[in-house]
Design a protein around this motif. Structure first.
Motif, short mmCIF file in Angstrom:
data_model
loop_
_atom_site.label_atom_id
_atom_site.label_comp_id
_atom_site.label_asym_id
_atom_site.label_seq_id
_atom_site.Cartn_x
_atom_site.Cartn_y
_atom_site.Cartn_z
N ARG A 1 0.84 -1.04 -0.02
CA ARG A 1 -0.08 -0.03 0.11
C ARG A 1 0.88 1.11 0.05
NH1 ARG A 1 -2.72 2.89 3.95
NH2 ARG A 1 -4.78 3.96 3.50
N ARG A 2 1.95 1.26 0.78
CA ARG A 2 2.84 2.16 0.77
C ARG A 2 3.30 2.75 -0.62
NH1 ARG A 2 5.93 5.09 4.42
NH2 ARG A 2 5.07 3.90 6.18
N THR A 3 3.76 1.67 -1.22
CA THR A 3 4.24 1.66 -2.69
C THR A 3 3.28 2.27 -3.72
OG1 THR A 3 5.69 -0.18 -2.71
CG2 THR A 3 5.08 0.74 -4.82
N VAL A 4 1.92 2.12 -3.62
CA VAL A 4 0.85 2.87 -4.24
C VAL A 4 1.04 4.37 -4.17
CG1 VAL A 4 -1.56 2.88 -4.87
CG2 VAL A 4 -0.38 0.75 -4.39
N PHE A 5 0.77 4.60 -2.72
CA PHE A 5 1.06 5.98 -2.07
C PHE A 5 2.24 6.85 -2.73
CE2 PHE A 5 -2.79 4.91 0.61
CZ PHE A 5 -3.41 5.84 0.56
N ASN A 6 3.30 6.02 -2.65
CA ASN A 6 4.52 6.72 -3.07
C ASN A 6 4.53 7.08 -4.52
OD1 ASN A 6 5.84 6.54 -0.65
ND2 ASN A 6 6.99 4.55 -1.16
N GLN A 7 3.82 6.39 -5.36
CA GLN A 7 3.37 6.68 -6.73
C GLN A 7 2.40 7.45 -7.15
OE1 GLN A 7 5.60 5.81 -9.19
NE2 GLN A 7 7.01 4.65 -7.70
N PHE A 8 1.43 7.53 -6.36
CA PHE A 8 0.19 8.45 -6.67
C PHE A 8 -0.45 8.77 -5.30
CE2 PHE A 8 0.35 4.68 -9.78
CZ PHE A 8 0.35 5.51 -10.99
N ALA A 9 -0.87 10.29 -5.39
CA ALA A 9 -1.02 10.88 -4.00
C ALA A 9 -2.74 10.52 -3.66
CB ALA A 9 -1.46 12.18 -4.48
N THR A 10 -3.52 10.13 -4.51
CA THR A 10 -4.84 9.63 -4.14
C THR A 10 -5.49 8.81 -4.99
OG1 THR A 10 -5.91 11.28 -5.58
CG2 THR A 10 -5.40 12.12 -3.66
N LYS A 11 -6.38 7.90 -4.79
CA LYS A 11 -7.08 6.81 -5.49
C LYS A 11 -7.49 7.43 -6.83
CE LYS A 11 -11.11 5.51 -4.58
NZ LYS A 11 -12.38 4.63 -3.81
N GLU A 12 -8.08 8.65 -6.63
CA GLU A 12 -8.47 9.47 -7.84
C GLU A 12 -7.36 9.73 -8.85
OE1 GLU A 12 -9.35 10.40 -4.62
OE2 GLU A 12 -11.39 9.49 -4.64
N ALA A 13 -6.29 9.96 -8.30
CA ALA A 13 -5.48 10.30 -9.24
C ALA A 13 -4.85 8.91 -9.97
CB ALA A 13 -4.08 10.79 -8.55
N VAL A 14 -4.76 7.76 -9.34
CA VAL A 14 -4.56 6.56 -9.94
C VAL A 14 -5.61 6.17 -11.02
CG1 VAL A 14 -4.17 4.17 -9.53
CG2 VAL A 14 -3.86 5.57 -7.81
N ILE A 15 -6.85 6.41 -10.85
CA ILE A 15 -7.85 5.95 -11.56
C ILE A 15 -7.87 7.01 -12.85
CG2 ILE A 15 -10.35 6.05 -11.89
CD1 ILE A 15 -10.65 5.47 -9.04
N GLU A 16 -7.59 8.29 -12.70
CA GLU A 16 -7.57 9.20 -13.83
C GLU A 16 -6.21 8.54 -14.58
OE1 GLU A 16 -7.73 13.02 -12.06
OE2 GLU A 16 -9.74 12.77 -11.34
N LEU A 17 -5.32 8.64 -14.10
CA LEU A 17 -3.97 8.24 -15.11
C LEU A 17 -4.24 7.06 -15.53
CD1 LEU A 17 -1.32 10.13 -12.74
CD2 LEU A 17 -2.45 10.97 -14.92
N ALA A 18 -4.71 6.19 -14.94
CA ALA A 18 -4.91 4.80 -15.46
C ALA A 18 -5.77 4.80 -16.78
CB ALA A 18 -5.37 3.79 -14.49
N LEU A 19 -6.96 5.49 -16.72
CA LEU A 19 -7.91 5.41 -17.71
C LEU A 19 -7.03 6.49 -18.92
CD1 LEU A 19 -11.38 6.15 -16.37
CD2 LEU A 19 -10.40 3.98 -16.99
N GLY A 20 -6.40 7.37 -18.60
CA GLY A 20 -5.85 8.13 -19.56
C GLY A 20 -4.53 7.03 -20.42
N GLN A 21 -3.94 6.14 -19.52
CA GLN A 21 -2.91 5.38 -20.10
C GLN A 21 -3.77 4.36 -21.11
OE1 GLN A 21 0.39 5.71 -19.76
NE2 GLN A 21 1.14 3.94 -20.73
N VAL A 22 -4.82 3.74 -20.97
CA VAL A 22 -5.39 3.01 -21.76
C VAL A 22 -5.26 3.49 -23.09
CG1 VAL A 22 -7.72 2.18 -22.40
CG2 VAL A 22 -7.09 2.15 -19.97
#
Length: 210
Positions: free
Chosen positions: A48-69
């Motif tokens: 979980r720490r690794t995820v937070f080290n890479q992305f500030a929030t869950k929303e940021a992960v989701i938004e960037l993940a969808l853009g990466q598609v």
């Protein structure tokens, strides 16, 4: 560099890629409200720490993940190629096949349906899906058509409209009903025919200047 520009550049960090891919897999299974950062970490096989080290929030992960598609569509690589203006018909055909390959191979249609689902509770997610993915793709085609017009190769007054018309000529017969949940399959011959007809119609409406 804007956020859209950041996503348009292919992500190379394997940890971030794994986290974003895991996020997409989870979103295809359930609503974002039912997904936690711990869930994303477990799906990605990281802490979980690794995820937070890479992305500030869950929303940021989701938004960037969808853009990466959208990265694998590769439109900019086609339109920015040195020889792209030498044969506009060939280039538009390549663009057409890139569009069909993006939608008909892989998870792009399920992801689009998921983005629509999420839009009711989280409209910003869908807005970012468009802003970080679809819009840059469309703008790459607009820029290419604009370049052709400025070089005197193409007779077109509204490059934005022309680009959207071209995309529509492909998406309407191949993609639209599937995004709405209707099962459709298209054999390779039909897909090629749709692209060829789209290119033909495009250049009938916007003639090349010899």
């Amino acid at each position: 560099m804007s956020l859209a520009d950041t996503v348009a550049v292919h992500e190379t960090n394997p940890t971030r890629l794994a986290i974003m891919a895991a996020t997409v897999r989870l979103l295809l299974q359930r609503s974002s409200e039912l997904i936690s950062m711990a869930d994303i970490a477990a799906e990605a096989g990281v802490s979980r720490r690794t995820v937070f080290n890479q992305f500030a929030t869950k929303e940021a992960v989701i938004e960037l993940a969808l853009g990466q598609v959208w990265h694998r569509i590769g439109i900019a690589e086609i339109t920015d190629a040195i020889d792209s203006v030498a044969d506009p018909v060939a280039t538009m055909t390549r663009i057409g096949h890139a569009i069909t390959g993006f939608w008909l191979d892989g998870e792009s249609i399920p992801v689009a349906r998921m983005a629509i689902r999420e839009s009711f509770a989280h409209p910003n997610i869908t807005a970012q899906y468009i802003e970080l993915g679809k819009r840059p793709v469309t703008q790459a085609i607009v820029r290419y058509i604009t370049i052709l017009a400025r070089r005197g190769q193409l007779d077109v007054a509204d490059a934005d409209l022309a680009a959207r018309q071209f995309i529509g000529l492909i998406n309407e017969p191949l993609v639209f009903l599937q995004i709405l949940g209707q099962a459709e399959t298209h054999d390779p011959y039909h897909v090629r025919r749709v692209v060829d007809e789209a290119v033909l119609i495009f250049f009938l409406r916007y003639p090349l200047k010899r």
